[in-house]
Design an enzyme around this catalytic site. Structure first.
Site, PDB file in Angstrom:
ATOM      1  N   ILE A  61       0.882  -0.996  -0.035  1.00 22.94           N
ATOM      2  CA  ILE A  61       0.092   0.205   0.147  1.00 22.94           C
ATOM      3  C   ILE A  61       0.696   1.211   0.111  1.00 22.94           C
ATOM      4  O   ILE A  61       1.931   0.835   0.933  1.00 22.94           O
ATOM      5  CB  ILE A  61      -1.221   0.321   1.120  1.00 22.94           C
ATOM      6  CG1 ILE A  61      -2.380   1.107   1.636  1.00 22.94           C
ATOM      7  CG2 ILE A  61       0.026  -0.214   3.072  1.00 22.94           C
ATOM      8  CD1 ILE A  61      -2.698   1.510   2.494  1.00 22.94           C
ATOM      9  N   SER A  62       0.651   1.926  -1.388  1.00 17.12           N
ATOM     10  CA  SER A  62       1.586   3.202  -1.322  1.00 17.12           C
ATOM     11  C   SER A  62       1.569   3.972  -0.136  1.00 17.12           C
ATOM     12  O   SER A  62       0.641   4.244   0.703  1.00 17.12           O
ATOM     13  CB  SER A  62       1.803   3.974  -2.822  1.00 17.12           C
ATOM     14  OG  SER A  62       1.735   2.976  -3.578  1.00 17.12           O
ATOM     15  N   GLN A  63       2.636   4.764   0.431  1.00 17.67           N
ATOM     16  CA  GLN A  63       2.947   5.590   1.350  1.00 17.67           C
ATOM     17  C   GLN A  63       1.550   6.747   1.013  1.00 17.67           C
ATOM     18  O   GLN A  63       1.767   7.241   0.186  1.00 17.67           O
ATOM     19  CB  GLN A  63       3.819   6.340   0.660  1.00 17.67           C
ATOM     20  CG  GLN A  63       4.603   7.803   1.806  1.00 17.67           C
ATOM     21  CD  GLN A  63       5.685   8.638   1.206  1.00 17.67           C
ATOM     22  OE1 GLN A  63       6.484   8.492   0.184  1.00 17.67           O
ATOM     23  NE2 GLN A  63       6.350   9.611   2.173  1.00 17.67           N
TER      24      GLN A  63
END
Length: 211
Positions: A61-63
């Site tokens: 899950i992206s920053q």
């Protein structure tokens, strides 16, 4: 259903503002989206840290900063129809679905797609169409799109994706292998203009499907 922002989500939105995110609608979407619901319970305590986290199958899950930054760029064209490549956990889709009328999202890993659909349904986000397939190919039958967002790094800009942009549309995509850059590609007729946004780090955009 009107979402209720948690204190943790509000604090995350404030930290993103301090990091340079200025679009109020994007910050509100972050504040109203429970990031912990897109993670395994064991990682829930890290949900509101500004960091990428694993979601299984070698994906992340992206920053939150990158999620917000890419969304902010997408909204520059006031899009009504957006294609997301790489549904992943569904978190980026949840942010986008609060901000655009129509969202189409493609995921090559079936188990991740199933989980994402369930999460987004629980949040009463129903303006999303899902496809299980190869992200390199996009979703041409539903195009053209005002904006396309790719949430994994391609080795080069996929021709299939730029061809699915509407005139004036933009593609936001990380490109590169070891050193990666976030690019904004704008279509003007038969021409395309590419701009570097910033250096980034994403998992690779892989061809094919995985059951």
């Amino acid at each position: 259903m009107t979402p209720v922002a948690s204190t943790s989500a509000l604090n995350l939105a404030r930290s993103l503002y301090e990091a340079g995110i200025r679009n109020e609608a994007v910050l509100q979407a972050v504040a109203n989206t429970p990031r912990e619901q897109f993670l395994d319970a064991a990682l829930g305590h890290k949900a509101y840290e500004n960091t990428a986290l694993p979601i299984g199958q070698g994906q992340t899950i992206s920053q939150p900063y990158i999620v917000a930054k890419m969304t902010e760029i997408i909204l520059q064209t006031k899009p009504t129809k957006v294609l997301e490549i790489g549904t992943g956990s569904g978190y980026q889709a949840a942010i986008l679905a609060r901000l655009v009328p129509q969202l189409f999202t493609v995921e090559r890993i079936k188990s991740l797609q199933i989980q994402a659909r369930q999460r987004l349904k629980r949040l009463d986000l129903h303006n999303i169409a899902f496809k299980y397939g190869d992200g390199w190919e996009g979703w041409p039958s539903k195009g053209p799109y005002d904006a396309i967002m790719v949430t994994a790094a391609a080795s080069s800009i996929p021709d299939a994706l730029v061809s699915q942009l509407a005139d004036g549309g933009i593609l936001v995509i990380p490109v590169g292998e070891i050193a990666q850059q976030l690019l904004k590609v704008t279509r003007s007729g038969d021409k395309y203009r590419s701009e570097v946004v910033e250096d980034v780090r994403f998992v690779p955009l892989i061809n094919g499907e995985l059951a």
